[in-house]
Design an enzyme around this catalytic site. Structure first.
Site, mmCIF file in Angstrom:
data_model
loop_
_atom_site.group_PDB
_atom_site.id
_atom_site.type_symbol
_atom_site.label_atom_id
_atom_site.label_comp_id
_atom_site.label_asym_id
_atom_site.label_seq_id
_atom_site.Cartn_x
_atom_site.Cartn_y
_atom_site.Cartn_z
ATOM 1 C CB CYS A 139 21.568 15.782 29.094
ATOM 2 S SG CYS A 139 20.081 16.120 28.132
ATOM 3 C CB CYS A 459 19.773 9.717 31.356
ATOM 4 S SG CYS A 459 18.546 11.033 31.617
#
Length: 475
Positions: A139, A459
């Protein structure tokens, strides 16, 4: 072996269980919809460093982020990336031949365009002499694209970089089973009819079972949603708190969309379809409706649902970054400086989604700033529970001392400065493209609100994380 988080939770003294020691302030969705106070405009020090070139963001765009399976479903990833690049060219009017390098991030790669950066660049009309490569870091892939470009500029190797990211979840690669793949390869090598018939005789129907990609950790075989549910439980984050936060995200995103604040979005004429002009995942609901949904991962008692999780998204983003002197020589007025950044990694089982908690104090220390200096926070919202667990970790001296080796907590971001134009829960999360959206949201908010420093954090799968300081360019 019991997980670290669960073990620690069970063995804490009753007066310091995380439900108490990691208390997070209640969220009031209605209060968050009020106009946030303008960021402090007092003059602060600039983060310019001697002997290091200033790297600036000239501008950045993204095509609308859409729910997978909607208007982009018949396209390929390079089509979305090409549209973002074309939108950037139109927005900035940058001459294509002065771009030194193009870097894109992506996560689930289309096998036909494994270097999607190159294919998209050629499709958008960039010179075939302009190198391009693709990076992947879950991500934070476009974060990695940006910081790779940052390094090329800061070191003097390049002056002009285009960085971005793309993800198309509407058409993900689905493979044959390994047994079927092996048979097909062996058949291709077979030289005689007898060899072919011998191989075919070994075929079984279960060979046809496909291998579907999953949003799961290879090292733990756990889905990210399941991990988010465990994290929320470990930090005593309730279902109501998660639903409240998700409602806040959607409500603020809708308000920002209606007020024209999402200026990074550029229209995209989808071949064979209408022009797409806005994100289609922004859907403010009600706590009553959200409360009716069943747990999505840990059944029947989990707290993570479809309503408080980010959804599978198609989209692409692109940014033009330059050496400051180059941008000024070309007549541009940059939007922001890219300043200090860090990458972190930790246990992918119990701390998979705690990257912001670890990265935030490190990047603040590196920049010589404190939480009070930050005027705009832009954190990636994978799940409501993930955001609220990070809030509790960041606001806990105990967690800082026992898990991070720090003397004291960094503190929780003030909600009036946090994701005030919505976040990934509402705007969408194309895995490879979110990082650029976060940086542009921070830069645009700083310009709109008169602030000086933004902090971007996210994250990522693998237990990794990223944080960066963005500094507003003087008006």
């Amino acid at each position: 072996m019991a997980s670290i988080l669960t073990y620690t939770f069970k063995n804490l003294p009753s007066t310091s269980k995380w439900a108490l020691g990691l208390y997070v302030r209640p969220l009031s969705c209605s209060s968050q919809l009020r106009a946030a106070p303008a960021a402090q405009t007092k003059s602060k020090k600039t983060l310019t460093k001697t002997n290091i070139r200033n790297v600036v963001v000239v501008d950045g765009v993204r095509i609308p982020f859409l729910l997978s399976g909607t208007s982009y479903k018949d396209l390929m990833p390079h089509d979305l990336a090409r549209a973002a690049l074309s939108g950037l060219l139109h927005r900035t009017n940058v001459p294509k031949d002065i771009v030194d390098y193009i870097i894109f991030g992506t996560v689930i790669q289309e096998v036909k365009t494994s270097n999607v950066a190159r294919e998209a660049a050629l499709g958008a009309g960039f010179s075939d002499k302009t190198p391009a490569h693709t990076v992947t870091m879950a991500c934070i892939s476009s974060n990695q694209a940006m910081t790779t470009g940052f390094g090329l500029i800061a070191s003097g190797q390049s002056d002009v970089i285009v960085a971005g990211g793309v993800e198309l979840m509407s058409d993900i690669p689905i493979r044959h089973s390994r047994k079927m793949r092996k048979m097909m390869l062996d058949l291709n090598k077979a030289k005689t009819l007898g060899q072919r018939l011998s191989l075919i005789s070994k075929f079984r129907l279960n060979f046809l079972a496909p291998e579907l990609p999953a949003v799961a950790e290879f090292s733990t075989n756990e889905t990210m949603g399941h991990s988010a549910d465990r994290l929320a439980a470990a930090f005593a984050v309730s279902r109501l708190e998660q639903d409240e936060y998700a409602l806040r995200s959607h409500s603020l995103a809708k308000k920002a969309q209606d007020e024209g604040l999402l200026s990074d979005v550029v229209p995209f004429k989808v071949p064979g379809r209408d022009t797409v002009t806005k994100d289609n995942g922004i859907r403010p609901s009600s706590l009553d409706q959200m409360g009716k949904l069943k747990p999505a991962f840990v059944k029947p008692y989990g707290t993570v649902t479809a309503a408080n999780s980010s959804f599978l998204t198609d989209g692409a983003s692109a940014m033009l970054i330059m050496a400051e002197e180059k941008a000024l020589a070309l007549g541009y007025k940059p939007k922001a400086y890219l300043r200090d950044f860090v990458y972190v990694s930790q246990d992918p089982k119990d701390q998979l989604l705690l990257g912001p908690s670890y990265a935030t104090p490190k990047v603040l220390e590196k920049a010589g700033l404190t939480m009070n200096d930050i005027d705009a926070f832009e954190f990636h919202e994978a799940f409501s529970g993930q955001i609220l667990a990070n809030f509790k970790a960041m606001d806990s001296d105990w967690f800082a001392q026992n898990y991070m080796g720090r003397k004291s907590k960094v503190g929780m971001p003030p909600l009036e400065k946090f994701n005030t134009w919505g976040g990934s829960l509402s705007l969408g999360h194309p895995f490879g493209a979110t990082g650029c959206r976060l940086v542009m949201a921070a830069a645009n908010r700083l310009r709109k609100e008169g602030g000086q420093y933004g902090l971007v954090a996210a994250c990522a799968a693998g237990g990794q994380g990223h944080a960066m300081i963005v500094e507003a360019y003087p008006k």
